[in-house]
Design an enzyme around this catalytic site. Structure first.
Site, PDB file in Angstrom:
ATOM      1  N   ALA A   1     -17.427   2.857  -3.404  1.00  0.00           N
ATOM      2  CA  ALA A   1     -18.451   2.878  -2.242  1.00  0.00           C
ATOM      3  C   ALA A   1     -19.256   3.672  -1.986  1.00  0.00           C
ATOM      4  CB  ALA A   1     -17.146   2.861  -1.415  1.00  0.00           C
TER       5      ALA A   1
ATOM      6  N   HIS B   1      -0.773 -11.968   0.600  1.00  0.00           N
ATOM      7  CA  HIS B   1      -1.510 -11.411  -0.265  1.00  0.00           C
ATOM      8  C   HIS B   1      -1.893 -11.909  -1.221  1.00  0.00           C
ATOM      9  CE1 HIS B   1      -1.638  -6.340  -0.911  1.00  0.00           C
ATOM     10  NE2 HIS B   1      -3.108  -7.089  -1.160  1.00  0.00           N
TER      11      HIS B   1
ATOM     12  N   TYR C   1       0.543  -1.341  -0.119  1.00  0.00           N
ATOM     13  CA  TYR C   1       0.092   0.228  -0.350  1.00  0.00           C
ATOM     14  C   TYR C   1       1.268   1.176  -0.150  1.00  0.00           C
ATOM     15  CZ  TYR C   1      -3.784  -3.351   0.728  1.00  0.00           C
ATOM     16  OH  TYR C   1      -4.190  -4.269   0.384  1.00  0.00           O
TER      17      TYR C   1
HETATM   18  N1  LIG Z   1      -6.006  -7.701  -0.117  1.00  0.00           N
HETATM   19  C1  LIG Z   1      -6.649  -7.883  -1.009  1.00  0.00           C
HETATM   20  O1  LIG Z   1      -6.043  -8.005  -2.325  1.00  0.00           O
HETATM   21  C2  LIG Z   1      -7.471  -5.810  -0.686  1.00  0.00           C
HETATM   22  C3  LIG Z   1      -7.348  -5.591  -1.831  1.00  0.00           C
HETATM   23  C4  LIG Z   1      -8.377  -4.606  -1.967  1.00  0.00           C
HETATM   24  C5  LIG Z   1      -8.640  -3.875  -0.686  1.00  0.00           C
HETATM   25  N2  LIG Z   1      -8.123  -4.853   0.500  1.00  0.00           N
HETATM   26  C6  LIG Z   1      -7.867  -4.122   1.944  1.00  0.00           C
HETATM   27  O2  LIG Z   1      -9.751  -4.235   1.830  1.00  0.00           O
HETATM   28  C7  LIG Z   1      -9.524  -2.589   2.278  1.00  0.00           C
HETATM   29  C8  LIG Z   1     -11.552  -1.987   2.355  1.00  0.00           C
HETATM   30  O3  LIG Z   1     -11.215  -1.652   0.599  1.00  0.00           O
HETATM   31  P1  LIG Z   1     -11.226  -0.801  -0.357  1.00  0.00           P
HETATM   32  O4  LIG Z   1     -10.885   0.238   0.475  1.00  0.00           O
HETATM   33  O5  LIG Z   1     -10.432  -1.180  -1.786  1.00  0.00           O
HETATM   34  O6  LIG Z   1     -12.567  -0.407  -0.720  1.00  0.00           O
HETATM   35  P2  LIG Z   1     -14.047  -0.184   0.025  1.00  0.00           P
HETATM   36  O7  LIG Z   1     -14.041  -0.414   1.807  1.00  0.00           O
HETATM   37  O8  LIG Z   1     -15.483  -0.867   0.131  1.00  0.00           O
HETATM   38  O9  LIG Z   1     -14.491   1.560   0.083  1.00  0.00           O
HETATM   39  C9  LIG Z   1     -13.718   2.484   0.639  1.00  0.00           C
HETATM   40  C10 LIG Z   1     -14.121   3.912   0.856  1.00  0.00           C
HETATM   41  O10 LIG Z   1     -15.439   3.654   1.291  1.00  0.00           O
HETATM   42  C11 LIG Z   1     -15.560   5.362   1.353  1.00  0.00           C
HETATM   43  N3  LIG Z   1     -16.134   4.779   3.000  1.00  0.00           N
HETATM   44  C12 LIG Z   1     -16.155   4.274   3.838  1.00  0.00           C
HETATM   45  N4  LIG Z   1     -16.667   3.748   5.012  1.00  0.00           N
HETATM   46  C13 LIG Z   1     -17.987   4.922   4.165  1.00  0.00           C
HETATM   47  C14 LIG Z   1     -19.035   5.382   4.772  1.00  0.00           C
HETATM   48  N5  LIG Z   1     -19.760   4.504   5.992  1.00  0.00           N
HETATM   49  N6  LIG Z   1     -19.849   6.033   3.681  1.00  0.00           N
HETATM   50  C15 LIG Z   1     -19.496   6.723   3.192  1.00  0.00           C
HETATM   51  N7  LIG Z   1     -18.566   6.074   2.052  1.00  0.00           N
HETATM   52  C16 LIG Z   1     -17.463   4.899   2.841  1.00  0.00           C
HETATM   53  C17 LIG Z   1     -13.891   5.824   1.629  1.00  0.00           C
HETATM   54  O11 LIG Z   1     -14.051   7.166   1.054  1.00  0.00           O
HETATM   55  P3  LIG Z   1     -12.935   8.087   1.283  1.00  0.00           P
HETATM   56  O12 LIG Z   1     -11.441   7.673   1.106  1.00  0.00           O
HETATM   57  O13 LIG Z   1     -14.254   9.536   1.688  1.00  0.00           O
HETATM   58  O14 LIG Z   1     -13.720   7.934   3.559  1.00  0.00           O
HETATM   59  C18 LIG Z   1     -13.849   4.502   1.218  1.00  0.00           C
HETATM   60  O15 LIG Z   1     -12.929   5.583  -0.160  1.00  0.00           O
HETATM   61  C19 LIG Z   1      -8.805  -2.096   1.900  1.00  0.00           C
HETATM   62  O16 LIG Z   1      -7.952  -0.278   2.155  1.00  0.00           O
HETATM   63  C20 LIG Z   1      -7.785  -2.632   2.389  1.00  0.00           C
HETATM   64  O17 LIG Z   1      -7.099  -2.506   3.648  1.00  0.00           O
HETATM   65  C21 LIG Z   1      -7.531  -6.050  -0.025  1.00  0.00           C
END
Ligand SMILES: NC(=O)c1ccc[n+]([C@@H]2O[C@H](COP(=O)([O-])OP(=O)(O)OC[C@H]3O[C@@H](n4cnc5c(N)ncnc54)[C@H](OP(=O)(O)O)[C@@H]3O)[C@@H](O)[C@H]2O)c1
Length: 293
Positions: A216, A128, A53
């Protein structure tokens, strides 16, 4: 917040995903630190990160270092916070993501992650993503060595299919504690892995649980049921989405990403949102959301 288990560790059932604070489009450090502090204040005790990240090639581990600084400056007790990191993905700096699942790389990467996090042993270390050029059992074998050497306390995998989950559990001699796969209303194809984790008693951490960074915010527009039930409960559709995921099985621990304090503060409140069996069934049937996948 209600608690769930990862191995022998209890964590708040909504974690914090840290990716939006370190990749392209990230906010300044002050806002990221405020977001992490807001999460801790709201009862979050699981923070998900990865050495990959980061944005530029020369800042591997940006997210891990940021989290270490935010925990250090928090002021309250953070000894119970589980920081879950990952290795096996690389970002060469051109926006792409590559993989390296060679055991030597994973063992070196884990030690670097521990150094950046400022810990003797990493709470949860996740492989990962499978590397097609390396036997999966060999990559997971690196986690066995890391556990045995005390570099990591618990081992997990990510982006794994049914066969890989079973193989990892076997290679780890029953010590696999978590699986982190993509799962959201718009992306449900990991439901089989979620169900296997429920059967085996392994934590399932949905990644991009709200549909991903760029989708999101529009969650309501993608699923009529999420919008309707959110209005009925006077909650955000994102909160309804996380509550629905929590209702699918007691091993589910979503890790919504955030780069603003308000996002994680709202998401954490999914823990107090009780959905009826009828509402859960309606959300599960929501064809609109599935069609948007
Ligand atoms: N293992 C893997 O291969 C992999 C791949 C992708 C992600 N991940 C992990 O999974 C985590 C989550 O996935 P993601 O960040 O890609 O996507 P997500 O959680 O589906 O969406 C994140 C976005 O949602 C918004 N958000 C969060 N809570 C909210 C709420 N209550 N109301 C409105 N908007 C909201 C945030 O906006 P703001 O930015 O404006 O706060 C954020 O940018 C990542 O951060 C990472 O740690 C892992």
């Amino acid at each position: 917040m209600n608690q769930r288990s990862i191995g022998d560790v209890e964590v708040g059932e909504i974690g914090l995903g840290s990716m939006p604070m370190s990749i392209e489009g990230r906010p300044d450090e002050a806002r990221s630190v405020a977001t992490i502090h807001a999460a801790l204040e709201a009862g979050v005790t699981l923070i998900d990160t990865a050495d990959a990240y980061h944005r530029d090639a020369d800042e591997v581990g940006h997210s891990e270092s940021l989290i270490a600084r935010a925990l250090e400056s928090y002021g309250g007790d953070t000894s119970h916070v589980l920081v879950a990191t990952k290795g096996g993905h690389l970002r060469p700096g051109d926006g792409s993501w590559t993989v390296d699942g060679r055991p030597d790389h994973l063992k070196r990467a884990a030690k670097e992650s521990a150094r950046r996090l400022g810990v003797d042993a990493i709470g949860l270390y996740q492989f990962h993503r499978p590397d097609p050029s390396v036997d999966y059992a060999d990559s997971v074998g690196a986690l066995v060595d890391l556990l045995d050497e005390g570099v990591i306390r618990m081992a997990g995998i990510s982006n794994a299919n049914i066969e890989q989950i079973r193989l990892a559990q076997d290679v780890l001699g029953g010590r696999l504690v978590s699986v982190q796969n993509q799962f959201s209303p718009a992306f449900r194809s990991s439901l089989l892995e979620l169900e296997l984790c429920a059967e085996l008693g392994i934590a399932f951490l949905p990644w991009s649980p709200l549909g991903g960074i760029s989708r999101a915010r529009d969650l309501a527009g993608r699923g009529a049921a999420f919008e309707r039930i959110a209005a009925e409960l006077d909650a955000s559709p994102q909160r309804v989405c996380l509550a629905w995921e929590l209702a699918l099985a007691p091993i589910v621990i979503p890790i919504p990403g955030a780069s603003r304090p308000e996002s994680i503060q709202d998401s954490v409140r999914a823990s107090e949102l009780a959905l009826t069996p009828e509402q859960i069934a309606e959300l599960t049937r929501d064809e609109d959301a599935e069609a948007a996948a």
